[in-house]
Design a protein around this motif. Structure first.
Motif, PDB file in Angstrom:
ATOM      1  N   UNK A 129       0.380  -1.620   0.389  1.00  0.00           N
ATOM      2  CA  UNK A 129       0.052   0.278   0.160  1.00  0.00           C
ATOM      3  C   UNK A 129       1.003   1.413   0.199  1.00  0.00           C
ATOM      4  N   UNK A 130       0.196   1.712  -1.130  1.00  0.00           N
ATOM      5  CA  UNK A 130       1.759   2.749  -0.869  1.00  0.00           C
ATOM      6  C   UNK A 130       0.646   4.556  -0.853  1.00  0.00           C
ATOM      7  N   UNK A 131       0.878   5.809  -0.366  1.00  0.00           N
ATOM      8  CA  UNK A 131      -0.067   6.869  -0.546  1.00  0.00           C
ATOM      9  C   UNK A 131       1.374   7.719  -0.751  1.00  0.00           C
ATOM     10  N   UNK A 132       1.069   8.523  -1.731  1.00  0.00           N
ATOM     11  CA  UNK A 132       1.560   9.635  -2.476  1.00  0.00           C
ATOM     12  C   UNK A 132       0.821  11.319  -2.351  1.00  0.00           C
ATOM     13  N   UNK A 133       1.431  11.567  -1.566  1.00  0.00           N
ATOM     14  CA  UNK A 133       0.712  13.605  -1.267  1.00  0.00           C
ATOM     15  C   UNK A 133       1.726  14.729  -1.518  1.00  0.00           C
ATOM     16  N   UNK A 134       1.236  15.900  -2.297  1.00  0.00           N
ATOM     17  CA  UNK A 134       1.877  16.365  -2.613  1.00  0.00           C
ATOM     18  C   UNK A 134       2.596  16.673  -3.604  1.00  0.00           C
ATOM     19  N   UNK A 135       1.996  15.387  -5.115  1.00  0.00           N
ATOM     20  CA  UNK A 135       2.732  15.031  -6.281  1.00  0.00           C
ATOM     21  C   UNK A 135       2.505  16.150  -7.361  1.00  0.00           C
ATOM     22  N   UNK A 136       1.288  17.085  -7.504  1.00  0.00           N
ATOM     23  CA  UNK A 136       0.620  17.302  -8.253  1.00  0.00           C
ATOM     24  C   UNK A 136       1.524  18.916  -7.664  1.00  0.00           C
ATOM     25  N   UNK A 137       1.700  19.690  -6.710  1.00  0.00           N
ATOM     26  CA  UNK A 137       1.975  20.946  -6.622  1.00  0.00           C
ATOM     27  C   UNK A 137       3.700  20.845  -6.538  1.00  0.00           C
ATOM     28  N   UNK A 138       4.245  19.888  -6.467  1.00  0.00           N
ATOM     29  CA  UNK A 138       5.374  19.025  -6.606  1.00  0.00           C
ATOM     30  C   UNK A 138       5.785  19.754  -8.094  1.00  0.00           C
ATOM     31  N   UNK A 139       4.931  19.107  -9.423  1.00  0.00           N
ATOM     32  CA  UNK A 139       5.204  18.496 -10.621  1.00  0.00           C
ATOM     33  C   UNK A 139       4.431  20.344 -10.940  1.00  0.00           C
ATOM     34  N   UNK A 140       4.022  21.621 -10.209  1.00  0.00           N
ATOM     35  CA  UNK A 140       3.772  22.488 -10.663  1.00  0.00           C
ATOM     36  C   UNK A 140       4.400  23.350 -10.644  1.00  0.00           C
ATOM     37  N   UNK A 141       5.151  23.130  -9.868  1.00  0.00           N
ATOM     38  CA  UNK A 141       6.334  24.214  -9.257  1.00  0.00           C
ATOM     39  C   UNK A 141       7.592  23.340 -10.280  1.00  0.00           C
ATOM     40  N   UNK A 142       7.976  22.476  -9.883  1.00  0.00           N
ATOM     41  CA  UNK A 142       8.906  21.791 -11.029  1.00  0.00           C
ATOM     42  C   UNK A 142       8.807  22.824 -12.712  1.00  0.00           C
TER      43      UNK A 142
END
Length: 186
Positions: A129-142
Motif C-alpha cells: 500500500x503506497x500513498x503519495x501526497x503533494x505530487x501535483x503541487x510539486x510537479x507544478x512548481x518544477x
C-alpha cells in the motif's frame, strides 16, 4: 569549495543483514536506511532552487525492508564469482516502512508478499500500500522552474480518438491471482 556547506539531521540509522551461506531453510535478511529531518544550507538550496519556489523543509527518507530467503550458493566462494543464476530464492518480503518526504511531497507505504518459486521466476503474492501526497503541487512548481516550456495537452488529437482510457486488469488477475482491494470500477 567556495561557499560554506551546512548539513544537519535529527537521526540516522543503517542496518544490513544478509545470509551468505547456502542453506536448505529460509534465512532472514533486512535492509534499513533512515535519515530523518535532513537540512542543507541555503547556499546549497540556491544551486538547485535559486528562485526559492520549492519548500526547503527538512527531508526524511526511511526504507525498512525485511524478509526471508533460501540461499542457493555460498556468496563468498570464489567458484561462484561468475555464477549467472540468481543466488537466492526469496520466500517473504515485508515493507515495514517507506517514507520519502521532501520538497513538499511525501510518499509512504507498507506491505508484504510471499513468493511462489516453483515456476523458475519468483512470483510475488501479496500487497503493498503506497500513498503519495503533494505530487501535483510539486510537479507544478518544477514546471514553473523549468527553463524549457512545458505544455500539458489533455485533449484528443483527432475526432476518432477517445478522451477516456480505462485499464483492464483481467490478464494480470489470471496470470498472478492479483485482486484489487478497491474495485477498479470506483
Amino acid at each position: 569549495i567556495p561557499f560554506p556547506i551546512d548539513i544537519t539531521y535529527a537521526e540516522t540509522a543503517f542496518n544490513f543483514l544478509m545470509p551468505v551461506s547456502k542453506g536448505h531453510t529460509a534465512q532472514p535478511f533486512r535492509m534499513l536506511m533512515r535519515i530523518v529531518d535532513l537540512s542543507v544550507s541555503d547556499s546549497l538550496w540556491g544551486m538547485i532552487d535559486a528562485g526559492g519556489q520549492l519548500p526547503h523543509d527538512p527531508a526524511t527518507m526511511v526504507v525498512d525492508v525485511s524478509g526471508t530467503t533460501k540461499m542457493l550458493l555460498d556468496v563468498f566462494d570464489p567458484a561462484n564469482a561468475n555464477a549467472e543464476a540468481m543466488p537466492f530464492d526469496p520466500q517473504e518480503l515485508k515493507l515495514n516502512e517507506l517514507q520519502v518526504k521532501a520538497v513538499g511531497a511525501e510518499l509512504t507505504g507498507t506491505g508484504a508478499a510471499t513468493f511462489e518459486n516453483s515456476t523458475g521466476t519468483p512470483m510475488p503474492v501479496g500487497s503493498i500500500d503506497l500513498k503519495l501526497v503533494g505530487a501535483n503541487a510539486l510537479l507544478d512548481k518544477l514546471v514553473a522552474m523549468s527553463k524549457v516550456k512545458v505544455e500539458v495537452v489533455q485533449k484528443a488529437d483527432r475526432k476518432a480518438d477517445t478522451a477516456i482510457t480505462r485499464a483492464d486488469a483481467t490478464k494480470l488477475q489470471r496470470a498472478t491471482g492479483w485482486q484489487p482491494r478497491i474495485p477498479l470500477e470506483q
